[in-house]
Design an enzyme around this catalytic site. Sequence first.
Site, PDB file in Angstrom:
ATOM      1  CG  PHE A  49      -1.957  -1.139   1.123  1.00  0.00           C
ATOM      2  CD1 PHE A  49      -3.078  -1.073   0.311  1.00  0.00           C
ATOM      3  CD2 PHE A  49      -1.727  -2.295   1.850  1.00  0.00           C
ATOM      4  CE1 PHE A  49      -3.968  -2.135   0.242  1.00  0.00           C
ATOM      5  CE2 PHE A  49      -2.608  -3.360   1.795  1.00  0.00           C
ATOM      6  CZ  PHE A  49      -3.728  -3.278   0.982  1.00  0.00           C
ATOM      7  CG  HIS A  50       4.714   1.416  -0.101  1.00  0.00           C
ATOM      8  ND1 HIS A  50       4.531   0.233   0.574  1.00  0.00           N
ATOM      9  CD2 HIS A  50       5.892   1.293  -0.764  1.00  0.00           C
ATOM     10  CE1 HIS A  50       5.556  -0.573   0.352  1.00  0.00           C
ATOM     11  NE2 HIS A  50       6.407   0.044  -0.477  1.00  0.00           N
ATOM     12  CB  ALA A  51       3.981   4.527  -5.138  1.00  0.00           C
TER      13      ALA A  51
END
Length: 136
Positions: A49-51
Amino acid sequence: MSLINLIDFPSLGDDRGSLVALESHQSIPFDIKRVYYIFGTQKGVSRGFHAHQQLKQVAVCVTGRCRMVLDNGKQREDVWLDSATKGILIEDMVWREMHDFSEDCVLLVLANEHYNELDYIRDYDCFLNYFVGNEK
């Protein structure tokens, strides 16, 4: 263009077992500066749940399996990682999520940079807002 960029790793071995070698600029398309692995993920728990703004990674399930979801702000794709001889290249500015971990899953991740919290985008709306007016 697909977000799913799988890398096949040659499996070397004989009757004693198998071996996969991961080498910078050979099987891995960058200098490896960080290696970590995820294991012991409880049933029903999702991760990621990130970039990353600049970081590139290759992820490999060395045992077990998990479902990887990649999103570039325009398209969203998923793929099962379930082979020690197959990795997925995750480019910069790609949102990633990992779901459906098997009980025995060990997810190995190779990165082209050292850990840097400032490189993370942890809010999906902020990630999408990056693309407003920006073409990657």
